[in-house]
Design an enzyme around this catalytic site. Structure first.
Site, PDB file in Angstrom:
ATOM      1  CG  ASP A 376      -1.835   1.089   1.299  1.00 37.98           C
ATOM      2  OD1 ASP A 376      -2.333   1.459   0.218  1.00 37.98           O
ATOM      3  OD2 ASP A 376      -2.099   1.608   2.391  1.00 37.98           O
ATOM      4  CG  ASP A 721      -4.618  -1.662   2.531  1.00 35.50           C
ATOM      5  OD1 ASP A 721      -4.779  -1.509   1.318  1.00 35.50           O
ATOM      6  OD2 ASP A 721      -4.176  -0.791   3.289  1.00 35.50           O
TER       7      ASP A 721
END
EC number: 7.2.2.13
Lengths: 1023, 288
Positions: A376, A721
């Site tokens: 990320d 996520d």
């Protein structure tokens, strides 16, 4: 695929939670597919009245209490269903009956069975079998408990993360505002949120005042998003009029109707998706399983062969069963799984010290075999705070220092233009430091205000000193806050000079809007008319900074003429009664969430370690690409298709996608990609950035990588996520900025949120894989000297050279510490320079390891053991030639005058003492040859002389096993307890030549290995 | 359904391929030359290991003495054994049933045949009694073969099987021979006192055992039979015996008998070893 198709519907509706049949799974898969689709919210497109009607609520009065209660019963509490946990006893049983335990259980049961038969048929049965059965049971239970507690300890870490504070929500019911527990919020409730609150459910905004929410945990956008009642986008995640459960309201207030609660919220769906994902076994678990299969296979094969052989040779059933037990006990490395657990725990501890907290022990190794990292952006690669990165003034771009510790380069601060720019940025800024933080460094201080204003505040505070002082000197007279129609913010201040009665107007905003209001531009402190040339320069600078993915703000000011605006002029901000154009343009400042300092280096290390780093972010492609270039995910000189097109000035469609190593893929494009196209992208591009991805797409990306055989690590902090974190072979969550859901889904937590810690993890993971190999090679080797005595006992009828109890003493006693100590071994070469292991080819235990351990070193060890066995018997009067076939008389209790080679006669007990002394000597010999074994197992390729003996634990282990062996042999009472007898000192030296041979043999092998890389020796013996 | 079958077929064909891959001519993942090399390696390696093992064994055997084992500490107390001996140490028979004790008679006859006087006189010396028959080697020169003393079958008198060829079994007065295990160099008595055997009943059987007779008189193992020099040096060694005759043992009942050696030099055996310096057996005489 034999399950009945027709059943699936019925099962999908049943609520039997414990039903774990395959049918249920099928229903589950369907749900999962559904969850993987995008969010089905439509309320944002409805008018407020429609929404009210849908939820039977009233915009002023809210729900009635009765309705609320009814909805609460219908929908359940507004809370996320915790992920299903395996009951503790199931986990315990798994430890108790997993791995080798089954074999040992069989051994124990056979022991009890044999004892029962003996008890039934003989008057005075020997307690040996009962004793052994109890010992085996104890071994299984103790190792089971041990593994269970190790596992429980690491899973306990999670509990500390649970946030126990109950959330409150302000709802309007029956026209009154009431503070209720967030769990009791139901769909249709009118709720109010203000800055600082956590949004208690998904709400459709009805009215808002300067409301901004932080969606970063949901979408990955680092900037707060403003909320308003208007529908601005078809996608519910991007529209302004929906605020989401568990995101934070940063500032302003808003009022809205709850449209979803609990698991039906966007966040809830992600959490459910996450907890519903089936995660595969960790690579190390697969390896251990593979290895258990091999060992079990060998044990079962040998056991059954010799059972049949024993029957054919005319032994009784009982004897054959006892042989079977012996072979099982000798074959199973009882202590090995505990050793592996300890090794993993040690590494986990070592990693925890380096800020990698491992939740699941087996995940320790996974990072080491990782071949792809999907990272990320926000918070992991970047610092997750806006920082001023560039400035443009005096027709020149200046670079600001964005590093965390202000170690970067600075720019020329002497220019008058800069001072003006700083003054504007400081004055036309509503952000301020929270009180009581004077002791903290500026960058660490908390700021009240939005991200970009904070960035400006910190930047000015750092370079020009206290902003508050400036503000005090320049009293604010009027202010127009930023709004989306104006796209600027202005304020009017008194000047610093008390004699100057003019007012200073400062303004900042979208650069093109600001430029429109300016007629002059400040260059080197002088106002110059804004000509086309300068406008072009402005445009270029703006484009350049924008191209870096930075948010650009324009700044301008104007000293209002005193004649028009004398002191005390009443500035009216509603109905602007003062000049807001023909201002003087001062400069641009651009901000970005800058990469963390350690990240580029870490990415580089991952590269050289053969790991592909992919960025997956919810943020905009331009920003994503800029950061990717900044941290080296897109390395210098590599171009995307678009870059090539721009450089060659040809349309994108004409560029051969193969020419571009890098690519940036937009979430909306990703949606339209087929699986093949996806595979194609993942295979053919080495440097990939996915931008604007939804949580579901992150999951698809991870699955795509896994489909190509990669072992995927995912790092992330947001809720968005978490499905990917869970699906990944190893999910890495952020300890500081990470959301609880992401931590729950992850296998590992980076306590310092630093991507660089991953490199440590990779290194440790690779090291432990190598060291586990060594540890297993060491432990397995002693299996051969444990099995061969039984085989010779059965085939050539000699007295038993090594008993089952002594075997257990080796496996669970002397072998343990040296095997564990190998986990502390240093790497032989730079493990970060080699490719990640291929899970299909590079096994933990391969045929070469077995060949070395069983076929070569083990055989030498067995000879060493047999040699001391023969020495003791010969020195006591039983010469080797005399022993073959002696077993029948030897083991007969009624024969108490057995003759030896010298004509002496022995009672049963007398010769048994000699036999047990042989067991002890065989045991000691194994310890002696294991000295050499542990030293040769230190390295797989290098010589011990290159590696050195720096491993203190290993040296301790050598002494420990020797002391333990001596203790077992010489401690009074051992003859009764374990039937081990004191040895004559000379008998310790019997195995020395063999120990030495092992050392020399393996050094020679490794020398050949190093001399001829890729040669026969390497192909056949390099494990 | 079909998926599973396909998978099965695929798996089995993979297996077959692993076993014999016709494309690469690989048997179990190796080509012929690869197999040849690895087998050759292991052959050479194991031959070398065997050589090394033989060498170490040879060196070890060189260190051994031909006449006396290196260690005898486990034989400090010599074991004792009885004859006749069945599978278990149990002498159980019926007086009237000839078949039940015929085996014992055979056993004793065989056991005693080397003790025949004619044979003993032919091979062994008639030594002076009550003193050790010591035959020292003079330094490196072995005094071999060493002589042994006669133990004549007739010394067992009633239990010799000469006067009573059924050893009393037909009359319910069985003879049991007791022998002391041979231990090289063992000296079982000092001051001219020979060790002797005493038998008694164990536990509550003491009233059932009745009177006993010992042959030779007092149940002694005469000192002249010691020390023993090992089977290589003293080829014709005759192990002395003591016979115990149960004169009036109770019929139809188990009698647990324990015989002990009484010596002023031999250590008392350990509690765990039921046959060191003593021997226990079960006697049962049925009248029918």
């Amino acid at each position: 695929m034999g399950y009945g198709r027709s059943d699936s519907y019925r099962v999908a509706t049943t609520q039997d939670k414990d039903d774990r049949s395959p049918k249920k799974k099928k229903g589950g898969t369907k749900d999962m597919d559904d969850l993987k689709k995008e969010v089905p919210i439509t309320e944002h497109k409805m008018s407020i009245e429609e929404v009210c009607r849908k939820f039977q609520t009233d915009i002023v009065q809210g729900l009635t209490n009765a309705k609320a209660a009814e909805f609460l019963i219908r929908d359940g509490p507004n809370a996320l269903t915790p992920p299903p946990t395996t009951p503790e006893w199931v986990k315990f049983c798994r430890q108790l009956f997993g791995g080798f335990s089954v074999l040992l259980w069989i051994g124990a049961i056979l022991c009890f069975l044999a004892y029962a038969i003996q008890a039934a048929t003989e008057d005075d049965p020997a307690g040996d079998n009962l004793y052994l059965g109890i010992v085996l049971t104890a071994v299984v239970i103790i190792t089971g408990c041990f593994s269970y507690f190790q596992e429980a300890k690491s899973s306990k870490i999670m509990e500390s993360f649970k946030n126990m504070v109950p959330q409150q929500a302000l709802v309007i019911r029956e026209g009154e505002k009431v503070q209720i527990n967030a769990e009791e919020v139901v769909a249709g409730d009118m709720i109010e949120v203000k800055g600082g609150d956590r949004i208690p459910a998904d709400i459709r905004v009805v009215s808002a005042h300067g409301c901004k929410v932080d969606n970063s945990s949901l979408t990955g956008e680092s900037e707060p998003q403003s909320r308003s009642p208007d529908c601005t986008h078809d996608n519910p995640l991007e529209t302004r009029n929906v605020a989401f459960f568990s995101t934070n309201c940063v500032e302003g207030t808003a009022r809205g109707i709850v449209i979803c609660t609990g698991d039906r919220t966007v966040m809830g769906r992600i959490a459910t998706l996450t907890s519903g994902l089936e995660t595969g076994k960790t690579p190390i678990a697969k390896e251990i399983e593979h290895f258990i299969h091999i060992i079990t296979g060998v044990a079962v094969f040998l056991g059954i062969t010799f059972f049949i052989l024993a029957i054919v040779l005319g032994y009784t059933w009982l004897e054959a069963v006892i042989f079977l037990i012996g072979i099982i006990v000798a074959n199973v490395p009882e202590g090995l799984l505990a050793t592996v657990t300890v090794c993993l725990t040690l590494t986990a501890k070592r990693m925890a010290k380096k800020n990698c907290l491992v939740k699941n022990l087996e995940a320790v190794e996974t990072l080491g075999s990782t071949s792809t990292i999907c990272s990320d952006k926000t918070g992991t690669l970047t610092q997750n705070r806006m920082t001023v990165a560039h400035m443009w003034f005096d027709n020149q771009i200046h670079e600001a220092d964005t590093t965390e510790d202000q170690s970067g380069a600075s720019f020329d601060k002497s220019s008058v233009t800069w001072l003006s720019l700083a003054r504007i940025a400081g004055l036309c800024n509503r952000a301020q430091f929270k009180a009581g933080q004077d002791a903290l460094p500026i960058l660490k201080r908390d700021v009240a205000g939005d991200a970009s204003e904070s960035a400006l505040l910190k930047c000015i505070e750092l370079s020009c000193g206290s902003v508050r002082l400036t503000r005090d000197k320049n009293k604010k007279v009027a202010e127009i806050p930023f709004n989306s129609t104006n796209k600027y913010q202005l304020s009017v201040h008194e000047t610093e000079d008390p004699n100057d009665n003019r007012y200073l107007l400062v303004m900042k905003g979208a650069p093109e809007r600001i430029l429109d209001r300016c007629s002059t531009i400040m260059i080197q402190g002088k106002d110059q008319p804004m000509d086309e040339e300068l406008k072009e320069a402005f445009q270029n600078a703006y484009m350049e900074l924008g191209g870096l993915g930075e948010r650009v703000l324009g700044f301008c000011h104007m000293l209002l003429p005193e004649d028009q605006y004398p002191k005390g002029f009443a500035f009216d901000t509603e109905d602007v009664n003062f000049q807001t154009d023909n201002l003087c343009f001062v400069g641009l400042m651009s901000m970005i969430d800058p990469p963390r300092a350690a990240v580029p280096d870490a990415v580089g290390k991952c590269r050289s370690a053969g790991i592909k780093v992919i960025m997956v972010t919810g943020d905009h492609p331009i920003t994503a690409k800029a950061i990717a270039k900044g941290v080296g995910i897109i390395s210098e000189g590599n171009e995307t298709v678009e870059d090539i097109a721009a450089r060659l000035n040809i349309p994108v469609s004409q560029v051969n996608p193969r020419d571009a190593k890098a690519c940036v893929i937009h979430g909306t494009d990703l949606k339209d990609l087929s699986q093949d196209q996806m595979d194609d992208i993942l295979r053919n591009h080495t440097e990939i950035v996915f931008a604007r991805t939804s949580p579901q797409q992150k999951l698809i990306i991870v699955e795509g990588c896994q489909r190509l055989g990669a072992i995927v690590a995912v790092t992330g902090d947001g809720v968005n996520d978490s499905p990917a974190l869970k699906k990944a072979d190893i999910g890495v969550a952020m300890g500081i900025s990470g959301s609880d859901v992401s931590k729950q889904a992850a296998d590992m937590i980076l306590l310092d949120d630093n991507f660089a810690s991953i490199v440590t993890g990779v290194e440790e993971g690779r090291l432990i894989f190598d060291n586990l190999k060594k540890s297993i090679a060491y432990t397995l080797t002693s299996n051969i000297p444990e099995i061969t005595p039984f085989l010779f006992f059965i085939i050539v009828n000699i007295p038993l050279p090594l008993g089952t109890i002594t075997i257990l003493c080796i496996d669970l006693g002397t072998d343990m510490v040296p095997a564990i100590s190998l986990a502390y071994e240093m790497a032989e070469s730079d493990i970060m320079k080699r490719q990640p292991r291929n899970p299909f080819r590079d096994k933990l235990v391969n045929e070469r390891l077995i060949s070395i351990a069983y076929g070569q070193i083990g055989m030498i060890q067995a000879l060493g053991g047999f040699f001391s066995y023969f020495v003791i018997l010969a020195e006591n009067g039983f010469l080797p030639s005399f022993l073959v076939g002696i077993r029948l008389n030897w083991d007969d209790r009624a024969v108490n005058d057995l003759e030896d080679s010298y004509g002496q006669q022995w009672t049963y007990e007398q010769r048994k003492i000699v036999e047990f002394t042989c067991h002890t000597a065989f045991f000691v010999s194994i310890v002696v040859v294991q000295w050499a074994d542990v030293i040769i197992c230190k390295t797989r390729r290098n010589s011990v002389f290159q590696q050195g003996m720096k491993n203190k634990i290993l040296i301790f282990g050598l002494f420990e096993e020797t002391a333990l062996a001596a203790f077992l042999s010489y401690c009074p009472g051992m003859d009764v307890a374990l039937r081990m007898y004191p040895l004559k000192p000379t008998w310790w030296f019997c195995a020395f030549p063999y120990s030495f041979l092992i050392f020399v043999y393996d050094e020679v092998r490794k020398l050949l290995l190093r001399r001829n890389p890729g040669g026969w020796v390497e192909r056949e013996t390099y494990y | 359904m079909s998926g599973t079958k396909d998978e099965d077929r695929k798996a089995s064909s993979e297996w077959r391929e692993f076993f014999w891959n016709p494309r690469t001519h690989e048997l179990m993942g190796r080509t012929a030359s690869s197999w040849g090399l690895i087998l050759l390696f292991y052959l050479v390696f194991y031959l070398f290991l065997a050589g090394m093992f033989v060498l170490t064994m040879y060196i070890m055997l060189l260190t051994l003495d031909d006449y006396k084992p290196t260690w005898q500490d486990r034989l400090a107390t010599p074991g004792m054994m009885i004859r006749p001996k069945g599978d278990q140490l149990e002498i159980s028979f019926s007086v009237s049933d000839t078949e039940s004790w015929d085996g014992f008679i055979q056993n004793l006859n065989t056991f005693l045949s080397p003790y025949n006087d004619s044979y003993q006189v032919q091979t062994n010396d008639n030594c002076p009694p009550d003193q050790y028959f010591i035959q020292e080697d003079s330094g490196e020169v072995r005094n071999n073969p060493k002589r042994s003393c006669q133990f004549n079958r007739t010394m067992l008198e009633d239990c010799s099987g000469i006067s009573d060829r059924f050893y009393g079994y037909n009359r319910g007065q069985p003879c049991v021979l007791i022998k002391l295990n041979r231990v090289i160099g063992m000296l079982p008595g000092k001051d001219g006192q020979s060790p002797y055997v005493t038998c008694g009943a164990k536990r509550e059987d003491s009233d059932k055992i009745g009177p006993l007779a010992y042959f030779p008189p007092n149940g002694t193992f005469n000192l002249m039979y010691y020390p023993y020099y090992g089977k290589k040096a003293q080829v014709n060694y005759t192990q002395p015996l003591v016979a115990v005759k149960f004169l009036n043992a109770s019929l139809n009942t188990d009698i647990n008998v324990e015989c002990k050696i009484n010596s002023n030099t031999l250590a008392e055996g350990s509690e765990r070893d039921k046959f060191a310096g003593r021997v226990s057996f079960k006697l049962r005489i049925n009248d029918k």
